[in-house]
Design an enzyme around this catalytic site. Structure first.
Site, PDB file in Angstrom:
ATOM      1  N   ALA A   1     -20.440 -10.143  14.157  1.00  0.00           N
ATOM      2  CA  ALA A   1     -19.454 -10.507  13.132  1.00  0.00           C
ATOM      3  C   ALA A   1     -18.749 -11.815  13.517  1.00  0.00           C
ATOM      4  CB  ALA A   1     -18.439  -9.381  12.946  1.00  0.00           C
TER       5      ALA A   1
ATOM      6  N   ASP B   1     -27.687  -6.699  12.600  1.00  0.00           N
ATOM      7  CA  ASP B   1     -26.220  -6.760  12.619  1.00  0.00           C
ATOM      8  C   ASP B   1     -25.715  -8.099  12.087  1.00  0.00           C
ATOM      9  OD1 ASP B   1     -27.439  -7.872  14.833  1.00  0.00           O
ATOM     10  OD2 ASP B   1     -26.113  -6.967  16.309  1.00  0.00           O
TER      11      ASP B   1
ATOM     12  N   GLY C   1     -19.075  -0.235  19.158  1.00  0.00           N
ATOM     13  CA  GLY C   1     -20.444  -0.542  18.759  1.00  0.00           C
ATOM     14  C   GLY C   1     -20.554  -0.908  17.291  1.00  0.00           C
TER      15      GLY C   1
ATOM     16  N   GLY D   1     -20.334  -3.893  16.161  1.00  0.00           N
ATOM     17  CA  GLY D   1     -20.948  -5.205  15.982  1.00  0.00           C
ATOM     18  C   GLY D   1     -19.969  -6.358  15.979  1.00  0.00           C
ATOM     19  N   SER D   2     -18.996  -6.345  16.894  1.00  0.00           N
ATOM     20  CA  SER D   2     -18.013  -7.426  16.894  1.00  0.00           C
ATOM     21  C   SER D   2     -18.663  -8.775  17.245  1.00  0.00           C
ATOM     22  CB  SER D   2     -16.878  -7.126  17.864  1.00  0.00           C
ATOM     23  OG  SER D   2     -17.395  -6.886  19.147  1.00  0.00           O
TER      24      SER D   2
END
Ligand code: MEV
Length: 325
Positions: free
Chosen positions: A114, A155, A108, A110-111
């Site tokens: 990103a 995010d 979790g 935030g891949s």
């Protein structure tokens, strides 16, 4: 053929979880685990992706078919972002994309945000399109909303601006805070939570019980404003107290879980300044702040309670170009 490599950081929500979706502020810090994206312009008219970290050996689609048919989960953000980018800035040739992850997508961190930010930044560098961070944000946030349906964009903002930011959606406020020395401890529950499901659950609760939920959001918003001052003052004891208060309110939203509660309680018993869940809840990670002297004890307590301590550094730098050849 040019090859551009970019990277962007993962994130952890410090304050304002859920309330930020409903236009209240949040505070988010970027963490030193990054997604790297490498793009190479090609001679054909195809979009080609390899993302071995998410078990995607190879995926190819003609540019004319972007967004069509079922898109595998692993490339949904990339393909959607690319389609939106090409609608705004049409190009003749396709690209080859490779992604590399420093962190597991299950935490979790935030891949998806990103990788989206790093990818669009690589495209703008490759085509020499001078975008501001806000323009980059708009493309990435549109992508997130198309793929996920819900989300505050915090995010994405964290992946782009990095550091620790006070954020109001949709990047109408992005204020850098000085939190270089934030003594953050992170514990993973071992349970993967689904953000979109939890956000929709809270939305539903708000529809059924607007007075109660609005009042919780307002309180979370007030705490976030106080936390912004405490962080600026590097007053970690106060930050801890505000974390505890936030956790109470998040529990009232029913987004905490037994596993999160256990780790949070363990951290507090080991004399952390305070602890709370981070993000959507339901699992994923909890965070705590503790004095330097006490950090080892808090980490041991989290582990003893069944959590996995994640060694991450807060306040990492935002999206950046790693190389351009
Ligand atoms: C999820 O990590 C944080 C939420 O506030 C959702 C969002 O802001 O997009 C629950």
């Amino acid at each position: 053929m040019r090859t551009i490599e970019t990277s962007a950081p993962g994130k952890l929500m410090l304050f304002g979880d859920h309330a930020v979706v409903h236009d209240y502020p949040c505070i988010v810090t970027a963490i030193d685990q990054r997604m790297t994206v490498r793009i190479t312009q090609v001679d054909n008219q195809e979009f080609n992706v390899s993302a071995p970290d998410v078990d995607l050996a190879e995926y190819t689609k003609p540019l004319t078919e972007l967004g069509e048919r079922d898109i595998p989960k692993a490339v949904r953000f990339l393909e959607t972002a690319y389609r939106i980018f090409l609608e705004r800035y049409p190009q003749e040739n396709g690209i080859k994309v490779q992604t590399k992850s420093e962190f597991s997508s299950s935490f979790g961190f935030g891949s998806s945000s990103a990788v989206t930010a790093a990818f669009v930044w690589a495209l703008t560098e490759n085509y020499e399109i001078p975008l501001s961070y806000k323009e980059l944000f708009d493309i990435c946030y549109k992508t997130v909303l198309e793929v996920q349906g819900v989300g505050s964009g915090f995010d994405i903002a964290s992946a782009i601006w990095g550091g620790t930011i006070y954020y109001v959606k949709p990047a109408s406020v992005v204020e850098a805070l000085s939190a270089e020395h934030l003594p953050l401890i992170v514990g993973y529950t071992g349970i993967k939570a689904d953000t979109a499901t939890l956000v929709k659950m809270v939305n539903e609760e708000k529809r059924n019980n607007p007075r109660k939920i609005d009042s919780i959001f307002r309180e979370i918003g007030s705490i976030t404003i106080l936390a912004r001052q405490a962080i600026q003052a590097n007053d970690w004891i106060r930050v801890g107290i505000l974390m505890d208060q936030s956790q109470e309110l998040l529990a009232q939203l029913s987004v905490s879980s037994v596993e999160l509660d256990n780790l949070i309680l363990a951290a507090r018993k080991a004399d952390a300044y305070g602890a709370k869940l981070s993000g959507a809840g339901g699992g994923d990670c909890m965070i705590a702040v503790a004095s330097k002297e006490n950090a080892a004890e808090v980490k041991a307590a989290i582990q003893a309670a069944g959590g996995e301590v994640m060694e991450v550094l807060a306040h990492a730098s935002g999206v950046r170009i790693e190389s351009a050849e």
